[in-house]
Design a protein around this motif. Sequence first.
Motif, PDB file in Angstrom:
ATOM      1  N   LYS A  74      -0.329  -1.789  -6.685  1.00  0.00           N
ATOM      2  CA  LYS A  74       0.702  -0.914  -5.888  1.00  0.00           C
ATOM      3  C   LYS A  74       2.174  -0.914  -6.542  1.00  0.00           C
ATOM      4  CE  LYS A  74      -2.007  -1.732  -1.598  1.00  0.00           C
ATOM      5  NZ  LYS A  74      -2.191  -1.973  -0.269  1.00  0.00           N
ATOM      6  N   TYR A  75       2.242  -1.521  -7.695  1.00  0.00           N
ATOM      7  CA  TYR A  75       3.542  -1.778  -8.197  1.00  0.00           C
ATOM      8  C   TYR A  75       3.607  -1.403  -9.736  1.00  0.00           C
ATOM      9  CZ  TYR A  75       8.359  -3.261  -9.434  1.00  0.00           C
ATOM     10  OH  TYR A  75       9.608  -3.383 -10.050  1.00  0.00           O
ATOM     11  N   ASP A  76       2.717  -2.162 -10.571  1.00  0.00           N
ATOM     12  CA  ASP A  76       2.545  -1.694 -11.954  1.00  0.00           C
ATOM     13  C   ASP A  76       1.277  -0.763 -11.925  1.00  0.00           C
ATOM     14  OD1 ASP A  76       4.576  -3.194 -12.890  1.00  0.00           O
ATOM     15  OD2 ASP A  76       3.303  -5.090 -12.110  1.00  0.00           O
ATOM     16  N   VAL A  77       0.323  -0.809 -10.964  1.00  0.00           N
ATOM     17  CA  VAL A  77      -0.796  -0.071 -11.257  1.00  0.00           C
ATOM     18  C   VAL A  77      -1.320   0.281  -9.898  1.00  0.00           C
ATOM     19  CG1 VAL A  77      -1.652  -0.887 -13.166  1.00  0.00           C
ATOM     20  CG2 VAL A  77      -2.225  -2.339 -11.415  1.00  0.00           C
ATOM     21  N   LEU A  78      -2.434   1.195  -9.596  1.00  0.00           N
ATOM     22  CA  LEU A  78      -2.816   1.530  -8.440  1.00  0.00           C
ATOM     23  C   LEU A  78      -3.615   0.142  -7.680  1.00  0.00           C
ATOM     24  CD1 LEU A  78      -4.027   4.950  -8.698  1.00  0.00           C
ATOM     25  CD2 LEU A  78      -2.338   4.404  -7.266  1.00  0.00           C
ATOM     26  N   SER A  79      -3.785   0.141  -6.585  1.00  0.00           N
ATOM     27  CA  SER A  79      -4.772  -0.915  -6.028  1.00  0.00           C
ATOM     28  C   SER A  79      -6.141  -0.631  -6.263  1.00  0.00           C
ATOM     29  CB  SER A  79      -4.537  -0.903  -4.483  1.00  0.00           C
ATOM     30  OG  SER A  79      -5.314   0.238  -4.023  1.00  0.00           O
ATOM     31  N   GLN A  80      -6.860  -1.692  -6.445  1.00  0.00           N
ATOM     32  CA  GLN A  80      -8.348  -1.668  -6.905  1.00  0.00           C
ATOM     33  C   GLN A  80      -9.138  -0.522  -5.849  1.00  0.00           C
ATOM     34  OE1 GLN A  80     -10.498  -5.272  -8.132  1.00  0.00           O
ATOM     35  NE2 GLN A  80      -8.611  -6.466  -7.242  1.00  0.00           N
ATOM     36  N   GLU A  81      -8.890  -0.616  -4.613  1.00  0.00           N
ATOM     37  CA  GLU A  81      -9.272   0.189  -3.553  1.00  0.00           C
ATOM     38  C   GLU A  81      -9.090   1.731  -3.951  1.00  0.00           C
ATOM     39  OE1 GLU A  81      -9.365   1.113   1.251  1.00  0.00           O
ATOM     40  OE2 GLU A  81      -7.992  -0.391   0.423  1.00  0.00           O
ATOM     41  N   ALA A  82      -7.709   1.933  -4.174  1.00  0.00           N
ATOM     42  CA  ALA A  82      -7.724   3.129  -4.516  1.00  0.00           C
ATOM     43  C   ALA A  82      -7.992   3.752  -5.710  1.00  0.00           C
ATOM     44  CB  ALA A  82      -5.695   3.527  -4.515  1.00  0.00           C
ATOM     45  N   SER A  83      -8.040   2.844  -7.010  1.00  0.00           N
ATOM     46  CA  SER A  83      -8.772   3.270  -8.142  1.00  0.00           C
ATOM     47  C   SER A  83     -10.116   3.465  -7.864  1.00  0.00           C
ATOM     48  CB  SER A  83      -8.417   2.229  -9.034  1.00  0.00           C
ATOM     49  OG  SER A  83      -6.880   1.457  -9.360  1.00  0.00           O
ATOM     50  N   GLN A  84     -10.832   2.662  -7.122  1.00  0.00           N
ATOM     51  CA  GLN A  84     -12.137   2.970  -6.981  1.00  0.00           C
ATOM     52  C   GLN A  84     -12.469   4.265  -6.023  1.00  0.00           C
ATOM     53  OE1 GLN A  84     -14.983   1.518  -8.286  1.00  0.00           O
ATOM     54  NE2 GLN A  84     -13.565   0.403  -9.443  1.00  0.00           N
ATOM     55  N   LYS A  85     -11.671   4.558  -5.394  1.00  0.00           N
ATOM     56  CA  LYS A  85     -11.563   5.914  -4.697  1.00  0.00           C
ATOM     57  C   LYS A  85     -11.940   7.141  -5.726  1.00  0.00           C
ATOM     58  CE  LYS A  85     -10.024   4.784   0.222  1.00  0.00           C
ATOM     59  NZ  LYS A  85      -9.223   4.818   0.994  1.00  0.00           N
ATOM     60  N   LEU A  86     -10.481   7.106  -6.416  1.00  0.00           N
ATOM     61  CA  LEU A  86     -10.411   8.318  -7.425  1.00  0.00           C
ATOM     62  C   LEU A  86     -11.696   8.137  -8.232  1.00  0.00           C
ATOM     63  CD1 LEU A  86      -6.567   7.767  -8.261  1.00  0.00           C
ATOM     64  CD2 LEU A  86      -7.492   9.592  -6.839  1.00  0.00           C
ATOM     65  N   LEU A  87     -12.213   7.310  -8.572  1.00  0.00           N
ATOM     66  CA  LEU A  87     -13.471   7.000  -9.717  1.00  0.00           C
ATOM     67  C   LEU A  87     -14.670   7.620  -8.883  1.00  0.00           C
ATOM     68  CD1 LEU A  87     -12.761   4.060 -11.577  1.00  0.00           C
ATOM     69  CD2 LEU A  87     -12.470   6.220 -12.448  1.00  0.00           C
ATOM     70  N   TRP A  88     -14.927   7.316  -7.599  1.00  0.00           N
ATOM     71  CA  TRP A  88     -15.983   7.692  -6.746  1.00  0.00           C
ATOM     72  C   TRP A  88     -15.777   9.197  -6.332  1.00  0.00           C
ATOM     73  CZ3 TRP A  88     -15.557   2.899  -3.181  1.00  0.00           C
ATOM     74  CH2 TRP A  88     -15.765   1.678  -3.907  1.00  0.00           C
ATOM     75  N   TRP A  89     -14.757   9.557  -5.983  1.00  0.00           N
ATOM     76  CA  TRP A  89     -14.584  10.891  -5.508  1.00  0.00           C
ATOM     77  C   TRP A  89     -14.647  11.987  -6.651  1.00  0.00           C
ATOM     78  CZ3 TRP A  89      -9.561   9.963  -2.390  1.00  0.00           C
ATOM     79  CH2 TRP A  89      -9.530   9.646  -1.131  1.00  0.00           C
ATOM     80  N   PHE A  90     -14.141  11.695  -7.745  1.00  0.00           N
ATOM     81  CA  PHE A  90     -14.068  12.909  -8.814  1.00  0.00           C
ATOM     82  C   PHE A  90     -14.767  12.584  -9.991  1.00  0.00           C
ATOM     83  CE2 PHE A  90      -9.721  12.387  -6.653  1.00  0.00           C
ATOM     84  CZ  PHE A  90      -9.978  13.894  -5.936  1.00  0.00           C
ATOM     85  N   HIS A  91     -15.397  11.479 -10.594  1.00  0.00           N
ATOM     86  CA  HIS A  91     -16.009  11.243 -11.799  1.00  0.00           C
ATOM     87  C   HIS A  91     -15.379  11.983 -12.992  1.00  0.00           C
ATOM     88  CE1 HIS A  91     -19.381   9.337  -9.392  1.00  0.00           C
ATOM     89  NE2 HIS A  91     -19.246  10.432  -8.489  1.00  0.00           N
ATOM     90  N   PRO A  92     -13.923  11.606 -13.170  1.00  0.00           N
ATOM     91  CA  PRO A  92     -13.311  12.401 -14.089  1.00  0.00           C
ATOM     92  C   PRO A  92     -13.864  12.219 -15.596  1.00  0.00           C
ATOM     93  CG  PRO A  92     -12.040  10.689 -13.504  1.00  0.00           C
ATOM     94  CD  PRO A  92     -13.224  10.531 -12.557  1.00  0.00           C
TER      95      PRO A  92
END
Length: 374
Positions: free
Chosen positions: A256-274
């Motif tokens: 949450k300072y240098d990088v996103l949290s693990q939770e937020a990162s997994q959400k983005l990957l789960w939601w979008f499969h970019p």
Amino acid sequence: MALLRFSIVNSLPWKKRGSLALKLLCFTLPAFVFCEFLIYYMVIIQCNWPQLKAQALHSSEQTSDSVLRAIFLSDPHLLGEINGHWLDKLRREWQMERAFQTALWLLQPEIVFILGDIFDEGKWSSPQAWLEDVRRFQKIFRHPAHIELIAVVGNHDIGFHYEMTTFKLDRFLKLFNFTSEKLITRKGINFVMVNSVALEGDGCVICKTAEAKLAELSHKLNCSLKHYPLYRISDSKCTGEDSVPLEKKNNLFIEKYDVLSQEASQKLLWWFHPRLILSGHTHSGCEVLHNAKVPEISVPSFSWRNRNNPSFIMGSLTSTDFSLYKCFLPFENTIITIYCTAGAVLVVVILAHFKLLISPFRFVQHLITKHKAV
């Protein structure tokens, strides 16, 4: 006759001064023109739009209607009135302006993405200071109407999570017509613009709105653009000449300072499969593969204040494929070396002009004579 002789004698110093001025101009002007103008053309002209895999396999050119040519840059950090020294502003902003304008003229992209931290002091600048920063930004990053410029918000633009306010976010959105968690589609390619500062996961009003919009857009994503990188432990696996310095590679990142949290990162990957993720924030280059299949490219800072070797990413993209190429800008130490060399030559020219420069032969002869006299 005496008057004529007097005029000739008095004109000689002026001729010498004119000769010296001409010599100085002959050395300083080419160095200045090269370092402040020509070097950007000489370096950027070597960059080429990457070829798509389909083009390489079939040796056929994709039509301009199907391939989107995009430039991605990050972290210009235009200095503000509090921490920005006027000379630092003048130098860094001139460098970025020349690099950006030269890139537009030579490469002719269709769209430019800036991945956050456009301003260094947007998180605390007053309305008046904000307007001045905006004026300078619009001058540096001016572009013709046929080239689109889209900006993603960064923590220095609106503050870290607990500094972020609706007022700061709204003035950024108004300037760039940027809507958090906005989907834009160009040539069949979907880009989701993520306000990664709002992915704190603490249920704040801005965070709730951001997550709700992302959930709605989750089925349409091709490419994700944001400021914060997805979670990674460190930059220890990052390689390349623009990766973080060796002594900092093993520094652990703070969530949450240098990088996103693990939770937020997994959400983005789960939601979008970019297919592809592009981010900034770290000021250094890095390539990471998430879940063994999703590439993330960290784009280095575009400012020489943060790097000796800034760069930007050139992308050729279609709805089914993409190819990226990193275009490096002139090295800061190269320009410094040229100026130092030109300065040394100027000193020699001035000393020689006033006959203050002793040749090695005369210097040795002088030492021998002096030794004999003793």
